[in-house]
Design a protein around this motif. Structure first.
Motif, PDB file in Angstrom:
ATOM      1  N   PRO A 304       0.792  -1.234   0.000  1.00 30.66           N
ATOM      2  CA  PRO A 304       0.000   0.000   0.000  1.00 30.66           C
ATOM      3  C   PRO A 304       0.823   1.283   0.000  1.00 30.66           C
ATOM      4  O   PRO A 304       0.404   2.288  -0.589  1.00 30.66           O
ATOM      5  N   ALA A 305       1.991   1.286   0.630  1.00 28.43           N
ATOM      6  CA  ALA A 305       2.799   2.508   0.673  1.00 28.43           C
ATOM      7  C   ALA A 305       3.206   2.962  -0.721  1.00 28.43           C
ATOM      8  O   ALA A 305       3.436   4.162  -0.950  1.00 28.43           O
ATOM      9  N   ILE A 306       3.297   2.031  -1.671  1.00 33.89           N
ATOM     10  CA  ILE A 306       3.667   2.390  -3.032  1.00 33.89           C
ATOM     11  C   ILE A 306       2.554   3.175  -3.695  1.00 33.89           C
ATOM     12  O   ILE A 306       2.775   4.214  -4.328  1.00 33.89           O
ATOM     13  N   ALA A 307       1.306   2.703  -3.519  1.00 30.69           N
ATOM     14  CA  ALA A 307       0.164   3.447  -4.066  1.00 30.69           C
ATOM     15  C   ALA A 307       0.034   4.820  -3.421  1.00 30.69           C
ATOM     16  O   ALA A 307      -0.393   5.792  -4.056  1.00 30.69           O
ATOM     17  N   ALA A 308       0.443   4.914  -2.148  1.00 31.00           N
ATOM     18  CA  ALA A 308       0.357   6.184  -1.424  1.00 31.00           C
ATOM     19  C   ALA A 308       1.547   7.095  -1.698  1.00 31.00           C
ATOM     20  O   ALA A 308       1.625   8.203  -1.152  1.00 31.00           O
TER      21      ALA A 308
END
Length: 372
Positions: A304-308
């Motif tokens: 998820p941190a990549i999408a964020a």
């Protein structure tokens, strides 16, 4: 406000004032970071470095020539950080003639060849102590009355780095040079700790150490190394909760489920072209190109941190380095971008090189940010 301004001015004057020279008196007995009492009979002139990255500590202490007292070392830069090695051997060509004896963390070494150099001191990292003991190296050097001094930038980096430099300054009769650097180091660290202490909740961080170095994701550190640096800036290191030891792999599925707030990849320019090539004399475009490749690895894009867009890159070798305060500043800026918007880790590195060493102040790319 006026009182605070005066206090800052006084602190600045104290830290910038020239330090009085203080000569070490030999025989000298010190306590190293393994808790051992070590006696050094005379000022060391023929030194072994178990970990070659300690040449950067020697650059703080023997500033004119950090190699002048070395008779053998583990040249990790040649193996793991080629641009740094090019810089060092260009500045001090005699470095190419110093015995590269290995001395890995497993204790593997041709000890007889090293002893033929008649060393009078070995500087070693605390994490290597078990291997040096199990291999018999420590006992052999002790029997020959060659002192071994353990220092530490990795097991407990924020706590031990500055005192380690102070200890080496005393052992090598370079106390003033050591104190000048550690005063600055402690000032920078205090500023980080003071600000992060007031930030809640604590962000969770996953560090993929040497991202791309292996086929599988994701290798990381526990409480030591990069984990220790993350914890030093007040964040929660995911590897500390998931690993039973100092380092190891976390399954990608597990990493996705724990959902880190911040994802950090470390790297350096080495033989493996898949690793993020951070370091000296690299271009931002070169780093960004490889970072995009790493983000597109199978499954990694599901974190998820990549999408964020909360993914960052940091120069790998700060995890075990006397200048690790720069690594902590990059972490602080990445993990708390608003609180540390004015922090400039690049400037801190330049300040260290210009004021505390005679290393060349060459160009570098020590960090990367997703979306930049």
């Amino acid at each position: 406000m006026q009182g605070k301004s005066i206090a800052r001015l006084v602190l600045s004057v104290v830290l910038s004032a020239p330090l009085l020279a203080h000569a070490s008196q030999y025989p000298l007995t010190v306590t190293d970071f393994d808790g051992r009492s070590v006696t050094v009979e005379h000022e060391p002139q023929r030194i072994i470095l178990q970990d070659g990255r300690d040449i950067m500590a020697m650059a703080l202490l023997d500033r004119d020539d950090p190699f002048k007292r070395l008779v053998a070392w583990n040249n990790l830069a040649k193996k793991q950080d080629v641009a740094t090695w090019e810089m060092l051997k260009t500045q001090w060509p005699e470095a190419t003639h110093i015995m590269d004896m290995g001395f890995s963390d497993k204790g593997n070494v041709d000890l007889e060849s090293v002893l033929s150099k008649q060393p009078d001191l070995m500087i070693a990292q605390l994490r290597a102590r078990p291997a040096l003991e199990e291999s018999g190296v420590l006992q052999k050097l002790t029997a020959l009355k060659i002192p071994v001094v353990f220092i530490d930038y990795e097991v407990n980096p924020a706590k031990d780095t500055a005192p380690s430099i102070d200890l080496l300054g005393k052992v090598l009769n370079r106390e003033s040079n050591a104190a000048a650097y550690t005063a600055y180091y402690r000032q920078q660290l205090h500023a980080i700790e003071q600000k992060t202490a007031t930030i809640n909740p604590k962000p969770s961080v996953f560090v993929e150490a040497l991202a791309g170095n292996t086929d599988s994701c994701c290798f990381t550190h526990g409480h030591s190394g990069w984990g220790g640096l993350v914890e030093a800036v007040g964040a929660k290191n995911i590897g500390s909760d998931l690993l039973p030891g100092a380092s190891g792999f976390v399954a990608l599925e597990k990493l996705i489920s724990v959902n880190p707030d911040v994802y950090i990849m470390t790297g350096s320019k080495r033989g493996n072209s898949q690793v993020l090539p951070l370091g000296l004399n690299v271009s931002p475009d070169e780093v960004n190109t490889q970072a995009q490749v790493l983000l597109q690895r199978t499954g990694v894009s599901q974190i998820p941190a990549i999408a964020a867009k909360r993914v960052y890159g940091v120069y790998h070798h700060f995890y075990n380095h006397p200048y690790n305060i720069v690594g902590m500043e990059y972490l602080a800026k990445d993990i708390y971008p608003q609180a540390f918007a004015d922090l400039d880790p690049d400037a801190t590195y330049h300040h260290i090189i210009k004021n505390f060493t005679k290393l060349p102040d060459t160009s570098f790319v020590y960090s990367w940010q997703q979306g930049k």
